[in-house]
Scaffold this motif. Structure first.
Motif, short mmCIF file in Angstrom:
data_model
loop_
_atom_site.label_atom_id
_atom_site.label_comp_id
_atom_site.label_asym_id
_atom_site.label_seq_id
_atom_site.Cartn_x
_atom_site.Cartn_y
_atom_site.Cartn_z
N ASP A 434 0.83 -1.21 0.00
CA ASP A 434 0.00 0.00 0.00
C ASP A 434 0.86 1.25 0.00
N ASN A 435 1.90 1.25 0.85
CA ASN A 435 2.79 2.40 0.92
C ASN A 435 3.45 2.65 -0.42
N ILE A 436 3.92 1.57 -1.04
CA ILE A 436 4.64 1.70 -2.31
C ILE A 436 3.74 2.29 -3.39
N ARG A 437 2.46 1.84 -3.40
CA ARG A 437 1.52 2.40 -4.38
C ARG A 437 1.32 3.90 -4.16
N ASP A 438 1.21 4.27 -2.86
CA ASP A 438 1.04 5.69 -2.54
C ASP A 438 2.28 6.49 -2.92
N LEU A 439 3.45 5.92 -2.64
CA LEU A 439 4.69 6.62 -2.97
C LEU A 439 4.84 6.78 -4.47
N ASP A 440 4.43 5.75 -5.22
CA ASP A 440 4.46 5.84 -6.67
C ASP A 440 3.52 6.94 -7.16
N PHE A 441 2.35 7.00 -6.53
CA PHE A 441 1.35 7.98 -6.95
C PHE A 441 1.86 9.40 -6.77
N PHE A 442 2.59 9.62 -5.65
CA PHE A 442 3.11 10.96 -5.37
C PHE A 442 4.53 11.15 -5.88
N ASP A 443 5.03 10.17 -6.63
CA ASP A 443 6.36 10.25 -7.23
C ASP A 443 7.45 10.46 -6.18
N VAL A 444 7.30 9.74 -5.04
CA VAL A 444 8.30 9.80 -3.97
C VAL A 444 9.32 8.69 -4.20
N ASP A 445 10.57 9.06 -4.41
CA ASP A 445 11.58 8.05 -4.76
C ASP A 445 12.61 7.82 -3.66
N LEU A 446 12.89 8.82 -2.82
CA LEU A 446 13.91 8.67 -1.78
C LEU A 446 13.35 7.94 -0.57
N VAL A 447 14.11 6.96 -0.07
CA VAL A 447 13.64 6.15 1.07
C VAL A 447 14.79 5.92 2.05
N THR A 448 14.41 5.75 3.31
CA THR A 448 15.37 5.39 4.34
C THR A 448 14.65 4.54 5.37
N GLY A 449 15.33 4.23 6.47
CA GLY A 449 14.71 3.41 7.51
C GLY A 449 15.37 2.05 7.60
N ASN A 450 15.02 1.30 8.65
CA ASN A 450 15.63 -0.02 8.88
C ASN A 450 15.27 -1.02 7.80
N SER A 451 14.16 -0.80 7.10
CA SER A 451 13.80 -1.71 6.01
C SER A 451 14.72 -1.52 4.81
N ILE A 452 15.39 -0.37 4.75
CA ILE A 452 16.33 -0.08 3.66
C ILE A 452 17.74 -0.49 4.06
N GLY A 453 18.07 -0.29 5.32
CA GLY A 453 19.41 -0.66 5.82
C GLY A 453 19.55 -0.22 7.26
N GLU A 454 20.05 -1.10 8.10
CA GLU A 454 20.18 -0.78 9.51
C GLU A 454 21.36 0.18 9.74
N TYR A 455 21.34 0.81 10.92
CA TYR A 455 22.44 1.70 11.28
C TYR A 455 23.73 0.89 11.45
N LYS A 456 24.81 1.43 10.91
CA LYS A 456 26.11 0.77 10.99
C LYS A 456 27.14 1.76 11.52
N SER A 457 28.17 1.21 12.16
CA SER A 457 29.26 2.07 12.61
C SER A 457 30.03 2.57 11.40
N GLU A 458 30.81 3.61 11.62
CA GLU A 458 31.61 4.17 10.53
C GLU A 458 32.55 3.13 9.93
N ASP A 459 33.22 2.36 10.78
CA ASP A 459 34.16 1.34 10.29
C ASP A 459 33.46 0.29 9.44
N ASP A 460 32.27 -0.16 9.89
CA ASP A 460 31.51 -1.15 9.12
C ASP A 460 31.05 -0.56 7.79
#
Length: 474
Positions: A434-460
């Protein structure tokens, strides 16, 4: 069919036929092998314990060691140029052709020693065995003959170590290639490498490192530079990073940073120690620390040849409400030599809506030189579009709590106004259909969050980025 040259007028002509990088590799292997040979003699690993015998042994056999090591890949002059360097994508037939560089080198050995008639037949034998067997492994898994253990000549065992070590240290993109190679070879004793060499090489580390540094310009090492914020395991707090990407192409655009504290080996967010920061009046120095660390990370990312448009950090609440706060950021950008456009600050709707004079002045001065501002926590607070524009906000971050709001007419109007002001939208933790359909509708392309990638230390973050580069290059 690619023509393969079968003979050369001289040993130098054969060496000249090698790929330039192969020739450089051969010289490094020679230098590493000489160090290892001398250390082996000193540790009485392969020779008599008598001091005079050691001296004589080195005088007689070190030149042979050097010769065998330098010419260990000379067989590649007799295979097509494409097969002179190992490739991960070789199919079975191509792998067979590549491995032919350890076969049929007798014609070269004859050529080499015809030019230097002082060598005995035994000495020729030592060099030939070393060259042919430099891909044999201690556990018998090597080639061409599958020799095992002490069936492999001493020279070949030494060259095998030097060969492996050089490939690891010279062909891996890394900030610390020598340490990387040193740690990796420890895992290979008993399989690819002679386990008897494990204790011996510990005494040769400094000398091997000296050889590495002599040839460092030929390697893929990343230039290092001092940082303003020292990185060390015992540091009680540091920034952790997660990616901001494009949905449609999965391209990394930026990193979102979060300050975390280490307590009893557990990571705690800044929110959990907010009372401590207020009590100890640490907000201002902590904000300065975060700015310098973010700038250091950007500089380090650039040195490593990685990519990010900017790093977005959220400073302690009210940090920009202090007069002259922008000067601290200007100082950090100048001292660490980072472009202002590479730094972004996450602000809240409350800060944007308050319209405090000091906040507005700090934001304007920073925006004028290219620093970005991102507003987070949209729902249920919706900053006025003009307030966002006045606060020089370039992007707004909506989280998963805004999912239902996205389906409303209000959202459609609001996001349309944002687009009209060139304010982009970053969706956080919105991965459902549902979110993806809404994001497509509003042409929102930038994403973040733990579903995209968890926080990592600088060295990692750096290690994984460099590993990806190495994988792509292979």
């Amino acid at each position: 069919m690619v023509e393969i040259k079968r003979s050369y007028a001289s040993a130098d002509d054969a060496v000249a036929a090698l790929d330039e990088k192969v020739r450089a590799h051969c010289k490094r292997v020679e230098d590493y092998s000489a160090v290892l040979f001398n250390e082996a003699v000193a540790k009485e690993l392969y020779c008599d314990k008598d001091a005079k015998a050691k001296v004589r042994f080195v005088e007689e056999y070190l030149p042979l060691m050097r010769k065998a090591a330098f010419y260990h890949d000379i067989g590649k002059a007799f295979v097509p140029a494409f097969y002179q360097r190992q490739r991960r994508d070789f199919d079975e037939t191509e792998q067979i052709i590549y491995r032919k560089h350890v076969d049929g080198i007798d014609r070269f050995i004859d050529l080499l020693f015809t030019e230097e008639e002082t060598y005995s037949s035994n000495e020729r034998k030592y060099v030939r065995e070393a060259i042919v067997a430099h891909h044999e492994n201690w556990d018998g898994s090597g080639y061409p003959a599958g020799l095992k253990g002490k069936e492999i000549s001493v020279y070949a065992r030494i060259i095998r170590f030097a060969d492996v070590f050089d490939h690891l240290s010279a062909e891996t993109v890394s900030e610390d290639p020598f340490d990387y190679a040193w740690n990796k070879v420890q895992e290979l004793f008993g399989s690819e490498l002679d386990p008897g060499m494990k204790d011996m090489i510990s005494g040769a580390r400094t000398k091997l490192n000296r050889v590495y540094k002599i040839h460092i310009a030929e390697t893929k090492s990343v230039p290092s530079a001092p940082t303003f914020v020292e990185r060390r395991a015992s540091r009680p707090l540091s920034l952790y990073y997660r990616p901001i990407k494009t949905r449609k192409t999965d391209k990394l655009v930026a990193f979102q940073a979060e300050l975390r504290f280490k307590k009893k080996h557990e990571l705690e967010t800044i929110d959990k120690v907010d009372h401590l920061l207020k009590r100890e009046k640490l907000y201002q120095p902590l904000g300065k620390y975060m700015i310098y660390e973010a700038c250091d990370t950007i500089a380090r990312i650039d040195r490593c040849g990685l990519h990010t448009d900017y790093i977005a950090i959220e400073l302690p609440n009210g940090w920009f409400n202090r007069k002259g706060a922008h000067k601290i950021i200007f100082d950090a950008l100048r001292e660490v030599m980072v472009d202002a456009c590479r730094l972004a600050f996450i602000v809240t709707p409350a800060e944007v809506g308050a319209k405090l004079i000091t906040f507005t002045q700090n934001v304007e001065r920073l925006s004028d030189v290219g620093v970005k501002f991102i507003c987070c926590g949209v729902y249920p607070q919706l900053p006025d579009i003009m307030d966002l524009s006045d606060a020089r906000v370039s992007a707004i971050m909506i989280d998963k709590e805004s999912s239902d709001w996205l389906k409303s007419e209000e959202a459609s109007d609001y996001l349309g106004l944002l687009k009209g002001q060139n304010i982009s939208v970053i969706a956080e933790d919105m991965a459902t259909d549902d979110n993806i359909r809404d994001l497509d509708f509003f042409d929102v392309d930038l994403v973040t969050g733990n579903s995209i990638g968890e926080y990592k230390s600088e060295d990692d973050l750096i290690s994984e980025g460099l590993a990806l580069i190495n994988e792509q290059q292979d």
